[in-house]
Write a protein that holds these residues in place. Structure first.
Motif, PDB file in Angstrom:
ATOM      1  N   ASP A  44       0.661  -0.902   0.086  1.00  0.00           N
ATOM      2  CA  ASP A  44       0.111   0.009   0.158  1.00  0.00           C
ATOM      3  C   ASP A  44       0.520   1.564   0.262  1.00  0.00           C
ATOM      4  O   ASP A  44       1.684   1.953   0.632  1.00  0.00           O
ATOM      5  CB  ASP A  44      -0.728   0.267   1.198  1.00  0.00           C
ATOM      6  CG  ASP A  44      -1.795   1.122   1.288  1.00  0.00           C
ATOM      7  OD1 ASP A  44      -1.604   2.261   1.379  1.00  0.00           O
ATOM      8  OD2 ASP A  44      -2.981   0.909   1.880  1.00  0.00           O
ATOM      9  N   PRO A  45       0.568   1.795  -1.279  1.00  0.00           N
ATOM     10  CA  PRO A  45       1.730   3.051  -0.819  1.00  0.00           C
ATOM     11  C   PRO A  45       1.596   3.965   0.466  1.00  0.00           C
ATOM     12  O   PRO A  45       2.407   4.710   0.738  1.00  0.00           O
ATOM     13  CB  PRO A  45       0.489   4.175  -2.279  1.00  0.00           C
ATOM     14  CG  PRO A  45       0.393   3.060  -2.742  1.00  0.00           C
ATOM     15  CD  PRO A  45      -0.388   1.903  -2.361  1.00  0.00           C
ATOM     16  N   ALA A  46       0.936   3.867   1.262  1.00  0.00           N
ATOM     17  CA  ALA A  46       0.713   4.841   2.656  1.00  0.00           C
ATOM     18  C   ALA A  46       1.812   3.606   3.698  1.00  0.00           C
ATOM     19  O   ALA A  46       1.831   4.918   4.240  1.00  0.00           O
ATOM     20  CB  ALA A  46      -0.379   4.092   2.823  1.00  0.00           C
ATOM     21  N   MET A  47       2.154   2.899   3.255  1.00  0.00           N
ATOM     22  CA  MET A  47       3.186   2.247   3.794  1.00  0.00           C
ATOM     23  C   MET A  47       4.721   2.861   3.313  1.00  0.00           C
ATOM     24  O   MET A  47       5.745   2.288   4.623  1.00  0.00           O
ATOM     25  CB  MET A  47       3.266   0.840   3.565  1.00  0.00           C
ATOM     26  CG  MET A  47       2.500  -0.183   3.991  1.00  0.00           C
ATOM     27  SD  MET A  47       2.308  -1.930   3.111  1.00  0.00           S
ATOM     28  CE  MET A  47       0.744  -2.347   3.779  1.00  0.00           C
ATOM     29  N   LEU A  48       4.386   3.231   2.583  1.00  0.00           N
ATOM     30  CA  LEU A  48       5.694   4.034   2.120  1.00  0.00           C
ATOM     31  C   LEU A  48       6.143   5.566   2.798  1.00  0.00           C
ATOM     32  O   LEU A  48       7.012   6.293   2.812  1.00  0.00           O
ATOM     33  CB  LEU A  48       5.703   4.143   1.195  1.00  0.00           C
ATOM     34  CG  LEU A  48       6.312   2.965   0.273  1.00  0.00           C
ATOM     35  CD1 LEU A  48       6.258   3.304  -1.130  1.00  0.00           C
ATOM     36  CD2 LEU A  48       7.428   1.918   0.767  1.00  0.00           C
TER      37      LEU A  48
END
Length: 285
Positions: A183-187
């Motif tokens: 998930d891009p939010a993990m970055l």
């Protein structure tokens, strides 16, 4: 309220930890070194200062302002991974020292999150655009804009001597830990206090697997409780540890205080905890 330790210096370390954690801009290296000082009272102020000096020294070995996130990541990998030998191995998960920054600096081995702290603190001192990235199950370091396009954010894995991670590499790490896609939010950039809580959680997990080390688990819980935000259940965990270590009155008092916190939302749980508090007091008879 937490009982005060007998050792004045240990008390001072905890006071400093609480003050730093609640400051306007908590310093990650300072908080990690204070954890190390609580874990090892023999470290002393000299040991804490020497660890800060070592981080400064390593930063001074980096080339002057590499051009762009990828160049920064490669420079850190060459210095810390290749030249200095900072990396991790499966056996490091079995050692408490792998979660203590002074020991990681000395041994040049540690858990992914502690090695990432070394990378971040050395890079930050040299002026790099660096941040931590708390991928599920595996902490890494990001250079450039958090969550940006591949050319704007470069990920490196300090546990693997600073190996640069491609998009598929990061996806494999997440899939291996969760079975889910990245998930891009993990970055996004990890908050320093979240990093510290994650480190303390690792220490608690290490001690939980070793019932004879309730001393370590207790101080890890107590430091977690000094953070501005922490799981409320830690108060109950502390109460249980106090009882397990023979402080029946202190543990009972903590249980009753926790029962008051949860009574509105979980009245049955609150009553159960009060019963355990009564049982703890009865052990004095």
């Amino acid at each position: 309220m937490n009982e005060l330790p007998d050792d004045p210096e240990l008390l001072d370390w905890r006071q400093q930890f609480a003050l730093e954690a609640r400051s306007e801009q908590p310093d990650l290296a300072t908080l990690c070194l204070l954890i190390g000082a609580v874990a090892d009272p023999g470290l002393g102020r000299t040991g804490v200062d020497e660890a800060q000096i070592e981080l400064d020294r390593l930063a001074g070995l980096l080339p002057f302002r590499p051009a762009g996130p990828r160049a920064w990541a490669r420079a850190l990998a060459e210095l810390l991974g290749d030249q200095c030998g900072f990396e991790g191995a499966p056996g490091d998960y079995r050692r408490l020292e792998s979660s203590l920054l002074p020991e990681v600096l000395r041994r040049r081995r540690g858990l992914p999150i502690l090695l990432s702290v070394v990378w971040m603190e050395v890079a930050r001192r040299a002026g790099a655009p660096v941040h931590g990235v708390a991928l599920p199950g595996h902490f890494v370091v990001g250079f450039g804009r958090p969550g940006g396009a591949p050319e704007e954010q470069v990920l490196a894995d300090p546990f693997d001597a600073g190996r640069l991670l491609s998009g598929p590499d990061a996806q494999l790490l997440v899939a291996g830990a969760t079975g889910e896609p990245l998930d891009p939010a993990m970055l996004r950039a990890a908050d320093p206090l979240d990093i510290v809580l994650r480190i303390l959680n690792n220490i608690r997990a290490w001690a939980t697997a070793r019932p004879e080390r309730t001393d370590v688990r207790l101080w890890a819980v107590e430091l977690s409780l000094l953070l501005p935000a922490h799981p409320a259940g830690l108060r109950y965990e502390r109460a249980q540890l106090l009882v397990a270590r023979g402080d029946f009155l202190g543990g009972a008092a903590e249980m009753e205080a926790y029962a008051e916190l949860v009574e509105r939302v979980e009245p049955t749980t609150a009553e159960t905890i009060r019963g355990r508090a009564r049982a703890a007091r009865a052990r004095l008879n």
